[in-house]
Design a protein around this motif. Structure first.
Motif, PDB file in Angstrom:
ATOM      1  N   ILE A 139       0.847  -1.197   0.000  1.00 52.66           N
ATOM      2  CA  ILE A 139       0.000   0.000   0.000  1.00 52.66           C
ATOM      3  C   ILE A 139       0.883   1.248   0.000  1.00 52.66           C
ATOM      4  N   ALA A 140       1.946   1.201   0.816  1.00 50.28           N
ATOM      5  CA  ALA A 140       2.869   2.340   0.871  1.00 50.28           C
ATOM      6  C   ALA A 140       3.553   2.562  -0.467  1.00 50.28           C
ATOM      7  N   CYS A 141       3.686   1.486  -1.257  1.00 50.38           N
ATOM      8  CA  CYS A 141       4.323   1.596  -2.578  1.00 50.38           C
ATOM      9  C   CYS A 141       3.324   1.983  -3.666  1.00 50.38           C
ATOM     10  N   GLY A 142       2.075   2.221  -3.284  1.00 50.03           N
ATOM     11  CA  GLY A 142       1.106   2.710  -4.255  1.00 50.03           C
ATOM     12  C   GLY A 142      -0.017   1.764  -4.635  1.00 50.03           C
ATOM     13  N   ALA A 143      -0.025   0.548  -4.098  1.00 48.62           N
ATOM     14  CA  ALA A 143      -1.097  -0.402  -4.447  1.00 48.62           C
ATOM     15  C   ALA A 143      -2.443   0.106  -3.945  1.00 48.62           C
ATOM     16  N   ARG A 144      -3.479  -0.007  -4.783  1.00 53.96           N
ATOM     17  CA  ARG A 144      -4.815   0.471  -4.415  1.00 53.96           C
ATOM     18  C   ARG A 144      -5.890  -0.589  -4.619  1.00 53.96           C
ATOM     19  N   ARG A 145      -5.542  -1.719  -5.194  1.00 58.72           N
ATOM     20  CA  ARG A 145      -6.536  -2.753  -5.452  1.00 58.72           C
ATOM     21  C   ARG A 145      -5.995  -4.120  -5.031  1.00 58.72           C
ATOM     22  N   TYR A 146      -6.890  -5.059  -4.821  1.00 61.43           N
ATOM     23  CA  TYR A 146      -6.468  -6.419  -4.504  1.00 61.43           C
ATOM     24  C   TYR A 146      -7.359  -7.387  -5.266  1.00 61.43           C
ATOM     25  N   ILE A 147      -6.865  -8.589  -5.468  1.00 61.13           N
ATOM     26  CA  ILE A 147      -7.637  -9.635  -6.128  1.00 61.13           C
ATOM     27  C   ILE A 147      -8.066 -10.639  -5.072  1.00 61.13           C
ATOM     28  N   ARG A 148      -9.354 -10.871  -4.971  1.00 65.28           N
ATOM     29  CA  ARG A 148      -9.861 -11.842  -4.007  1.00 65.28           C
ATOM     30  C   ARG A 148      -9.850 -13.224  -4.661  1.00 65.28           C
ATOM     31  N   SER A 149      -9.151 -14.167  -4.033  1.00 71.80           N
ATOM     32  CA  SER A 149      -9.041 -15.501  -4.618  1.00 71.80           C
ATOM     33  C   SER A 149      -9.514 -16.582  -3.651  1.00 71.80           C
ATOM     34  N   ASP A 150     -10.397 -16.212  -2.733  1.00 72.82           N
ATOM     35  CA  ASP A 150     -10.918 -17.181  -1.777  1.00 72.82           C
ATOM     36  C   ASP A 150     -11.716 -18.259  -2.512  1.00 72.82           C
ATOM     37  N   ILE A 151     -11.505 -19.520  -2.141  1.00 70.86           N
ATOM     38  CA  ILE A 151     -12.184 -20.645  -2.784  1.00 70.86           C
ATOM     39  C   ILE A 151     -13.120 -21.286  -1.769  1.00 70.86           C
ATOM     40  N   PRO A 152     -14.439 -21.224  -1.986  1.00 67.06           N
ATOM     41  CA  PRO A 152     -15.389 -21.817  -1.031  1.00 67.06           C
ATOM     42  C   PRO A 152     -15.157 -23.324  -0.873  1.00 67.06           C
ATOM     43  N   ASP A 153     -15.263 -23.806   0.375  1.00 70.16           N
ATOM     44  CA  ASP A 153     -15.119 -25.244   0.666  1.00 70.16           C
ATOM     45  C   ASP A 153     -13.834 -25.806   0.066  1.00 70.16           C
ATOM     46  N   PHE A 154     -12.748 -25.050   0.184  1.00 71.55           N
ATOM     47  CA  PHE A 154     -11.502 -25.410  -0.483  1.00 71.55           C
ATOM     48  C   PHE A 154     -10.951 -26.759  -0.023  1.00 71.55           C
ATOM     49  N   PHE A 155     -10.773 -26.930   1.286  1.00 66.80           N
ATOM     50  CA  PHE A 155     -10.115 -28.141   1.778  1.00 66.80           C
ATOM     51  C   PHE A 155     -10.890 -29.409   1.441  1.00 66.80           C
TER      52      PHE A 155
END
Length: 233
Positions: A139-155
Protein backbone atom coordinates in the motif's frame (compact mmCIF):
# COMPACT_ATOMS: atom_id res chain seq x y z
CA UNK A 1 20.64 -42.92 -2.70
CA UNK A 2 19.62 -39.62 -4.26
CA UNK A 3 19.47 -36.49 -2.14
CA UNK A 4 16.61 -34.02 -1.87
CA UNK A 5 17.33 -31.11 0.47
CA UNK A 6 18.81 -32.33 3.75
CA UNK A 7 17.05 -35.71 3.81
CA UNK A 8 18.23 -38.76 1.89
CA UNK A 9 15.20 -39.80 -0.13
CA UNK A 10 15.53 -43.46 0.83
CA UNK A 11 15.74 -42.49 4.52
CA UNK A 12 12.69 -40.22 4.82
CA UNK A 13 10.38 -42.91 6.22
CA UNK A 14 12.95 -44.10 8.73
CA UNK A 15 13.64 -40.55 9.87
CA UNK A 16 9.91 -40.34 10.60
CA UNK A 17 10.09 -43.47 12.78
CA UNK A 18 12.98 -42.23 14.93
CA UNK A 19 12.13 -41.59 18.55
CA UNK A 20 13.37 -37.95 18.56
CA UNK A 21 11.15 -37.17 15.54
CA UNK A 22 8.07 -38.60 17.27
CA UNK A 23 8.89 -36.92 20.59
CA UNK A 24 9.28 -33.54 18.87
CA UNK A 25 5.94 -34.08 17.14
CA UNK A 26 4.31 -35.00 20.48
CA UNK A 27 5.64 -31.83 22.14
CA UNK A 28 4.08 -29.76 19.35
CA UNK A 29 0.76 -31.63 19.58
CA UNK A 30 0.80 -31.42 23.38
CA UNK A 31 1.29 -27.63 23.40
CA UNK A 32 -1.68 -26.98 21.15
CA UNK A 33 -3.92 -29.73 22.59
CA UNK A 34 -3.61 -28.66 26.23
CA UNK A 35 -4.84 -25.13 25.42
CA UNK A 36 -7.54 -26.25 22.98
CA UNK A 37 -11.07 -24.94 23.45
CA UNK A 38 -12.29 -28.50 22.96
CA UNK A 39 -12.53 -30.47 26.24
CA UNK A 40 -12.33 -33.68 24.17
CA UNK A 41 -8.88 -32.72 22.83
CA UNK A 42 -7.63 -31.52 26.23
CA UNK A 43 -8.70 -34.71 28.01
CA UNK A 44 -7.14 -36.90 25.30
CA UNK A 45 -3.83 -35.02 25.58
CA UNK A 46 -3.81 -35.27 29.38
CA UNK A 47 -4.49 -39.00 29.22
CA UNK A 48 -1.76 -39.58 26.62
CA UNK A 49 0.68 -37.50 28.65
CA UNK A 50 0.40 -39.84 31.64
CA UNK A 51 2.10 -42.64 29.70
CA UNK A 52 3.68 -40.68 26.83
CA UNK A 53 6.97 -42.60 26.84
CA UNK A 54 5.36 -46.03 26.46
CA UNK A 55 2.78 -44.71 23.99
CA UNK A 56 5.39 -43.13 21.71
CA UNK A 57 7.43 -46.34 21.82
CA UNK A 58 4.29 -48.24 20.76
CA UNK A 59 3.75 -45.86 17.83
CA UNK A 60 7.39 -46.24 16.81
CA UNK A 61 7.25 -50.05 16.88
CA UNK A 62 4.06 -50.15 14.81
CA UNK A 63 5.49 -47.73 12.25
CA UNK A 64 8.63 -49.84 11.89
CA UNK A 65 6.54 -53.01 11.56
CA UNK A 66 4.35 -51.28 8.93
CA UNK A 67 1.32 -52.05 11.12
CA UNK A 68 0.40 -48.53 12.23
CA UNK A 69 -3.20 -47.61 11.37
CA UNK A 70 -4.76 -44.17 11.66
CA UNK A 71 -7.77 -44.29 13.98
CA UNK A 72 -11.24 -43.06 13.05
CA UNK A 73 -11.79 -39.36 13.75
CA UNK A 74 -14.65 -37.29 15.14
CA UNK A 75 -16.58 -35.05 12.75
CA UNK A 76 -17.88 -31.75 14.15
CA UNK A 77 -20.20 -29.71 11.89
CA UNK A 78 -19.61 -26.21 13.26
CA UNK A 79 -22.32 -23.63 12.68
CA UNK A 80 -21.27 -20.27 11.18
CA UNK A 81 -24.18 -17.88 10.67
CA UNK A 82 -26.05 -18.35 7.40
CA UNK A 83 -23.14 -20.16 5.78
CA UNK A 84 -22.77 -23.90 5.32
CA UNK A 85 -21.50 -25.62 8.47
CA UNK A 86 -17.72 -25.90 8.71
CA UNK A 87 -16.70 -29.60 8.69
CA UNK A 88 -14.09 -29.74 11.45
CA UNK A 89 -12.39 -33.06 12.17
CA UNK A 90 -10.92 -33.97 15.57
CA UNK A 91 -8.23 -36.64 15.27
CA UNK A 92 -7.02 -38.92 18.09
CA UNK A 93 -3.70 -37.97 19.67
CA UNK A 94 -1.81 -40.84 18.00
CA UNK A 95 -2.99 -39.64 14.58
CA UNK A 96 -1.96 -36.09 15.35
CA UNK A 97 1.55 -37.14 16.43
CA UNK A 98 2.22 -39.18 13.28
CA UNK A 99 0.74 -36.50 11.02
CA UNK A 100 2.90 -33.86 12.68
CA UNK A 101 5.98 -36.08 12.34
CA UNK A 102 5.16 -36.55 8.66
CA UNK A 103 4.94 -32.80 8.20
CA UNK A 104 8.21 -32.19 10.07
CA UNK A 105 10.08 -34.68 7.87
CA UNK A 106 8.55 -33.29 4.69
CA UNK A 107 9.42 -29.75 5.74
CA UNK A 108 13.10 -30.72 5.41
CA UNK A 109 12.62 -31.64 1.75
CA UNK A 110 13.88 -29.09 -0.80
CA UNK A 111 10.82 -29.30 -3.06
CA UNK A 112 8.42 -28.99 -0.13
CA UNK A 113 10.37 -26.00 1.18
CA UNK A 114 9.99 -24.37 -2.24
CA UNK A 115 6.22 -24.92 -2.15
CA UNK A 116 5.89 -23.40 1.32
CA UNK A 117 8.17 -20.47 0.43
CA UNK A 118 5.80 -19.19 -2.28
CA UNK A 119 5.82 -15.36 -2.10
CA UNK A 120 2.62 -13.77 -0.74
CA UNK A 121 1.30 -17.13 0.50
CA UNK A 122 0.57 -16.83 4.22
CA UNK A 123 -2.38 -19.18 4.79
CA UNK A 124 -1.38 -21.59 7.54
CA UNK A 125 2.33 -20.97 6.88
CA UNK A 126 3.38 -17.49 7.97
CA UNK A 127 2.08 -15.37 10.80
CA UNK A 128 -0.87 -13.02 10.40
CA UNK A 129 1.52 -10.19 11.31
CA UNK A 130 3.68 -11.09 8.29
CA UNK A 131 0.69 -10.79 5.97
CA UNK A 132 -0.26 -7.44 7.53
CA UNK A 133 3.26 -6.06 7.14
CA UNK A 134 3.36 -7.16 3.50
CA UNK A 135 -0.01 -5.50 2.85
CA UNK A 136 1.14 -2.26 4.50
CA UNK A 137 4.32 -2.31 2.41
CA UNK A 138 2.56 -2.67 -0.95
CA UNK A 139 0.00 0.00 0.00
CA UNK A 140 2.87 2.34 0.87
CA UNK A 141 4.32 1.60 -2.58
CA UNK A 142 1.11 2.71 -4.26
CA UNK A 143 -1.10 -0.40 -4.45
CA UNK A 144 -4.82 0.47 -4.42
CA UNK A 145 -6.54 -2.75 -5.45
CA UNK A 146 -6.47 -6.42 -4.50
CA UNK A 147 -7.64 -9.64 -6.13
CA UNK A 148 -9.86 -11.84 -4.01
CA UNK A 149 -9.04 -15.50 -4.62
CA UNK A 150 -10.92 -17.18 -1.78
CA UNK A 151 -12.18 -20.65 -2.78
CA UNK A 152 -15.39 -21.82 -1.03
CA UNK A 153 -15.12 -25.24 0.67
CA UNK A 154 -11.50 -25.41 -0.48
CA UNK A 155 -10.12 -28.14 1.78
CA UNK A 156 -13.00 -30.53 1.19
CA UNK A 157 -12.44 -30.25 -2.58
CA UNK A 158 -8.67 -30.77 -2.73
CA UNK A 159 -7.83 -33.61 -5.15
CA UNK A 160 -5.59 -35.90 -3.10
CA UNK A 161 -3.88 -37.88 -5.86
CA UNK A 162 -1.80 -34.97 -7.26
CA UNK A 163 -0.65 -34.17 -3.72
CA UNK A 164 0.34 -37.78 -3.04
CA UNK A 165 2.13 -37.95 -6.39
CA UNK A 166 4.05 -34.77 -5.52
CA UNK A 167 5.19 -36.24 -2.19
CA UNK A 168 6.19 -39.54 -3.80
CA UNK A 169 8.23 -37.78 -6.49
CA UNK A 170 9.77 -35.24 -4.11
CA UNK A 171 10.93 -37.83 -1.57
CA UNK A 172 11.45 -40.88 -3.77
CA UNK A 173 10.18 -42.83 -0.76
CA UNK A 174 7.14 -45.06 -1.48
CA UNK A 175 6.75 -46.04 2.19
CA UNK A 176 6.51 -42.42 3.28
CA UNK A 177 4.14 -41.65 0.39
CA UNK A 178 1.87 -44.54 1.39
CA UNK A 179 1.72 -43.34 5.00
CA UNK A 180 1.04 -39.84 3.68
CA UNK A 181 -1.83 -41.23 1.59
CA UNK A 182 -3.36 -42.91 4.62
CA UNK A 183 -2.92 -39.73 6.66
CA UNK A 184 -4.91 -37.69 4.14
CA UNK A 185 -7.92 -40.01 4.26
CA UNK A 186 -10.83 -39.19 6.55
CA UNK A 187 -12.67 -41.96 8.38
CA UNK A 188 -15.27 -40.70 10.86
CA UNK A 189 -16.26 -42.58 14.01
CA UNK A 190 -19.61 -40.74 14.15
CA UNK A 191 -20.52 -40.84 10.46
CA UNK A 192 -24.02 -42.26 11.00
CA UNK A 193 -24.86 -39.69 13.67
CA UNK A 194 -23.97 -36.79 11.38
CA UNK A 195 -26.94 -37.40 9.07
CA UNK A 196 -27.11 -34.89 6.21
CA UNK A 197 -24.09 -33.03 7.64
CA UNK A 198 -21.90 -35.94 6.53
CA UNK A 199 -22.02 -34.58 2.98
CA UNK A 200 -19.81 -31.68 4.04
CA UNK A 201 -16.94 -33.93 5.16
CA UNK A 202 -14.16 -35.27 2.87
CA UNK A 203 -15.02 -38.94 3.39
CA UNK A 204 -14.72 -39.87 -0.30
CA UNK A 205 -11.81 -39.84 -2.72
CA UNK A 206 -11.51 -36.04 -2.74
CA UNK A 207 -10.76 -33.58 0.03
CA UNK A 208 -8.67 -33.37 3.19
CA UNK A 209 -9.77 -32.79 6.76
CA UNK A 210 -9.80 -29.16 7.83
CA UNK A 211 -7.56 -28.98 10.88
CA UNK A 212 -5.23 -31.78 9.79
CA UNK A 213 -1.50 -31.10 10.08
CA UNK A 214 -1.23 -31.97 6.39
CA UNK A 215 -4.08 -29.81 5.08
CA UNK A 216 -2.01 -26.64 4.59
CA UNK A 217 0.72 -28.52 2.73
CA UNK A 218 -1.87 -30.24 0.52
CA UNK A 219 -3.52 -26.91 -0.22
CA UNK A 220 -0.26 -25.23 -1.18
CA UNK A 221 0.71 -28.14 -3.43
CA UNK A 222 -2.50 -27.94 -5.48
CA UNK A 223 -2.29 -24.12 -5.63
CA UNK A 224 1.35 -24.08 -6.79
CA UNK A 225 0.58 -23.29 -10.43
CA UNK A 226 -2.07 -20.76 -9.46
CA UNK A 227 0.35 -18.94 -7.15
CA UNK A 228 3.12 -18.96 -9.75
CA UNK A 229 0.88 -17.49 -12.43
CA UNK A 230 -0.58 -14.88 -10.10
CA UNK A 231 2.84 -13.79 -8.82
CA UNK A 232 4.45 -13.94 -12.27
CA UNK A 233 2.04 -11.68 -14.15
Amino acid sequence: PCVTGDVLMADAFYKLTRRPTLETAWRHVRRSALVSKSPVIRRAAEEFDRSAGRSILSIQMRLLAKSFKFQAQLGIPKKRGNKRKRPLVIAPIENRIVLRALLDVLNENREVKAILATPTSYGGIGKVSDAIRHTQKVIACGARRYIRSDIPDFFTNIPREPVIRFVRNATGDPELAELFRAGLETELSNAEALGDDLDGFPVGAIGVAQGSALSVLAGNVVLKEFDERMNGR
